[in-house]
Design a protein around this motif. Sequence first.
Motif, PDB file in Angstrom:
ATOM      1  N   LEU A  37     -19.156 -10.612 -30.738  1.00  0.00           N
ATOM      2  CA  LEU A  37     -19.026  -9.226 -31.208  1.00  0.00           C
ATOM      3  C   LEU A  37     -19.065  -9.064 -32.721  1.00  0.00           C
ATOM      4  CD1 LEU A  37     -16.143  -8.086 -28.813  1.00  0.00           C
ATOM      5  CD2 LEU A  37     -18.613  -7.748 -28.524  1.00  0.00           C
ATOM      6  N   PHE A  38     -19.103 -10.171 -33.467  1.00  0.00           N
ATOM      7  CA  PHE A  38     -19.045 -10.047 -34.923  1.00  0.00           C
ATOM      8  C   PHE A  38     -20.280  -9.346 -35.493  1.00  0.00           C
ATOM      9  CE2 PHE A  38     -16.230 -13.964 -34.929  1.00  0.00           C
ATOM     10  CZ  PHE A  38     -15.115 -13.314 -35.422  1.00  0.00           C
ATOM     11  N   ASP A  39     -20.054  -8.455 -36.443  1.00  0.00           N
ATOM     12  CA  ASP A  39     -21.114  -7.915 -37.292  1.00  0.00           C
ATOM     13  C   ASP A  39     -21.237  -8.900 -38.459  1.00  0.00           C
ATOM     14  OD1 ASP A  39     -22.841  -6.353 -38.765  1.00  0.00           O
ATOM     15  OD2 ASP A  39     -21.302  -4.902 -39.364  1.00  0.00           O
ATOM     16  N   LEU A  40     -22.001  -9.953 -38.262  1.00  0.00           N
ATOM     17  CA  LEU A  40     -21.898 -11.141 -39.120  1.00  0.00           C
ATOM     18  C   LEU A  40     -22.135 -10.902 -40.609  1.00  0.00           C
ATOM     19  CD1 LEU A  40     -23.374 -13.868 -36.742  1.00  0.00           C
ATOM     20  CD2 LEU A  40     -21.002 -13.635 -37.486  1.00  0.00           C
ATOM     21  N   PRO A  41     -23.006  -9.974 -41.010  1.00  0.00           N
ATOM     22  CA  PRO A  41     -23.111  -9.759 -42.458  1.00  0.00           C
ATOM     23  C   PRO A  41     -21.776  -9.323 -43.089  1.00  0.00           C
ATOM     24  CG  PRO A  41     -25.001  -8.805 -41.337  1.00  0.00           C
ATOM     25  CD  PRO A  41     -24.028  -9.240 -40.267  1.00  0.00           C
ATOM     26  N   ARG A  42     -20.841  -8.820 -42.269  1.00  0.00           N
ATOM     27  CA  ARG A  42     -19.586  -8.292 -42.816  1.00  0.00           C
ATOM     28  C   ARG A  42     -18.342  -9.037 -42.332  1.00  0.00           C
ATOM     29  NH1 ARG A  42     -23.264  -4.311 -41.809  1.00  0.00           N
ATOM     30  NH2 ARG A  42     -23.891  -3.327 -43.752  1.00  0.00           N
ATOM     31  N   ARG A  43     -18.325  -9.430 -41.074  1.00  0.00           N
ATOM     32  CA  ARG A  43     -17.164 -10.077 -40.497  1.00  0.00           C
ATOM     33  C   ARG A  43     -17.599 -11.275 -39.687  1.00  0.00           C
ATOM     34  NH1 ARG A  43     -15.298  -7.073 -43.419  1.00  0.00           N
ATOM     35  NH2 ARG A  43     -13.492  -5.680 -43.346  1.00  0.00           N
ATOM     36  N   PRO A  44     -16.821 -12.320 -39.590  1.00  0.00           N
ATOM     37  CA  PRO A  44     -15.468 -12.506 -40.128  1.00  0.00           C
ATOM     38  C   PRO A  44     -15.488 -12.890 -41.609  1.00  0.00           C
ATOM     39  CG  PRO A  44     -16.220 -14.513 -39.069  1.00  0.00           C
ATOM     40  CD  PRO A  44     -17.319 -13.507 -38.886  1.00  0.00           C
TER      41      PRO A  44
END
Lengths: 455, 455
Positions: free
Chosen positions: B99-106
């Motif tokens: 579910l990560f929005d990888l450019p921003r999280r984690p």
Amino acid sequence: MIIVSHRGPVSFTREPDGTFSSRRGAGGVVSALSPLIEGRDDIVWIAAAIGDDDRAAVAADAAGVAGFALHLVVPDSTDHRLHYDVVSNATLWFLFHGLFDLPRRPRFDQHFRSSWTAYRTVNQVFADAICSTAGEGDVVLVQDLQFALVPAMVRAARPDLRLAHFTHTPFCPADDIRILPDDVAKELLTSMASAPAGFHTERWAANYRACVEEILGVTPPTFVSTFGPNPAALAATAASPQALEAGARLDAEIGDRHLVFRTDRIELSKNIARGFLAFDRLLDLHPQWRERVVFAAFVYPSREGLAEYLAYRQEIEQTAQRVNERWATDDWKPVWLDTHDDFARSVAGLQRADVLLVNPLRDGLNLVAKEGPLLSTRDVVVCLSRGAGAFDELGPFVVEVHPYDIEQTADALHRALTMDPGERASRAADLRRLAGARPASEWLDEQVAQAASAT
Amino acid sequence: MIIVSHRGPVSFTREPDGTFSSRRGAGGVVSALSPLIEGRDDIVWIAAAIGDDDRAAVAADAAGVAGFALHLVVPDSTDHRLHYDVVSNATLWFLFHGLFDLPRRPRFDQHFRSSWTAYRTVNQVFADAICSTAGEGDVVLVQDLQFALVPAMVRAARPDLRLAHFTHTPFCPADDIRILPDDVAKELLTSMASAPAGFHTERWAANYRACVEEILGVTPPTFVSTFGPNPAALAATAASPQALEAGARLDAEIGDRHLVFRTDRIELSKNIARGFLAFDRLLDLHPQWRERVVFAAFVYPSREGLAEYLAYRQEIEQTAQRVNERWATDDWKPVWLDTHDDFARSVAGLQRADVLLVNPLRDGLNLVAKEGPLLSTRDVVVCLSRGAGAFDELGPFVVEVHPYDIEQTADALHRALTMDPGERASRAADLRRLAGARPASEWLDEQVAQAASAT
């Protein structure tokens, strides 16, 4: 021989007097290929007309340029926009780099379906251009994700041609290819698998093979080949008046402080915000660097037609501002963020960097990681993400960066800043050697050999 | 025997008179386990005190409840919050579900580091509780991602105990485990690999083994076991006054229209917004369903302490509203979105659904996909995402959903709505049989057998 890439070696500008001037294109592939191809009349370069002036130049039959046999293709402009913005940039680029915010994107809806049809149409326009240009048995080298359907189209129409495809991005792991609609994944990979598929590193080639095995149940032909920047071209830029002037301004700005440097497109995969957070943490953990280090980030806008990129630019600016608000003194602004596109100035920065931060989430190759060591006058220490393709070449001589780990990245910066001069010099020499070890000519020859062997 | 889960079989409420009442907990694991354990005085259930009233009940020594040997553990409340919100929910849950929005999280920063320490501390508190409770050679069954470090801690302190760990979520592909900080991935997997690790499907077990091979270079012991809802408990809820009343209201609301139904936690992995978009596309493509179908979505808030979940709830509401604005008539509101938590009403909906949409991005099992067939009075057709663990069991008899593909999902809904009665009845019978085929008792027995075999 025919080379096909989306961006051509030059772009055209209509002058006030109605004539057209041409300007060298930017971008790693174009910079690497242009010097090899200039003056070779056995090579035709097929590229897309990008922008109104390119299209006007084609319409006026003025798209020729000295030194190149250039053929600019003009797809329908709506098709071209959907092909480029929606499929190439917002779907395939995101998929291959792992950038989707999956709870929200992608949405394979009616709009995507129209865009996929447009992508296919534009690929067919290029395939037709190839087929009508190529002589019997010619070699065709197709570049990158904008043209993944070209191999199957050319194979079908002209089985005599010898074709290879090269992907300059990463390729996604096998699980992720299932994100695409089933028929789209199948069409894409069936086409790519119909020719030898090249990648910058074995990692991306292995991912691609796993994807094809997952979707098609066969193991496709692949090859690995890569290149570095052209040292002579870099040296020429470094000696240009623009770079010298930018360098003088940098010297005045930075004084005797250490310089941590980065230069990137403002691109979601480049991980710019986490770089600032790691620098913030460095200042927090190691007070000795306060007022003693400047982090100059020369990052330039890209794809501002996509909302994600505008939002990302704002996030970067806000993050840099917060670091400055926290630490700046009367004499010292810790982060120097500049978003003007100025390659000569980036070259001046790379010459002067004590530490070069290259921390992408995932990157096909990353040429900056090689440009830094080639340009450095200060035995630059490269802090390089394991997610960059270049890590597979340069890994033993860089300081490894875990792109999601702020604490680890802060620690990597500290290690780089405190590295003793002997180790710096030794690593910088190895990096310089490796960065210059793969001339683009060999990369081009390898593609030709692969295409020829796949008849 | 000792069972360890984060949520216990009951939660406590302090009454105005100062006494404590207890209420059955919700959630699939608790519902499945409770009937098996009630009255068995050879089993101790160790769970966390959640909320002030639970903690007060423990402090007042009033946390006992008839039928269970229950031990509520009270970790430090700051540690517990970091353990639960930051590590379990915002990191491991996101990682395992993709579910990560990888450019921003984690962002693995200082705050994450404190949280990981807190996660370890809370795991140690539970490990200590297990060790001080367990008799020589007891079996210990540890449930889920909140307690991934417990196996190694218990093994170290009490090698006599026979322990298994069961993960109720998916597990991520091998590439993604590298998102965690290196030492965190190693600590997590080293602990899990020290005991047999159970999963709902072979897919998640295979991902887990690939992660352990990637990080530790060894192949850990795994087992696959799963369960279905308790049919008797479902029938009892369906016969309750609350469900009957909710059913009567549903009947009045829906009339003779077809009912497309979903019920889920408001959870990023459940893919609720794309479900509405697919329904919108169904109405667009197939005018015959306009005014003839209602899509009732009974989805209930969850984890509203995390900003992502509040934002997602808003997105869902806005998406539903847009569909209604586009299609509603005086007599017909196409989407009926209700965000009150009411299990009896969800049961009434599942009884009446003509089509059940279960389209998660990725899901450990998904019990709703099994509850639907067990409760249906209308030979429900289940449109089930391939991303759900339950798909591996029910696949041949559902209509497959590609969770990212709106067009395909709209088509799946149309196929489900137009399926002929004979095929509906035949599939529903198979689904009912499969949904009831795995009683929780067998799943529990398998864990015991695995734990015992791993001495």
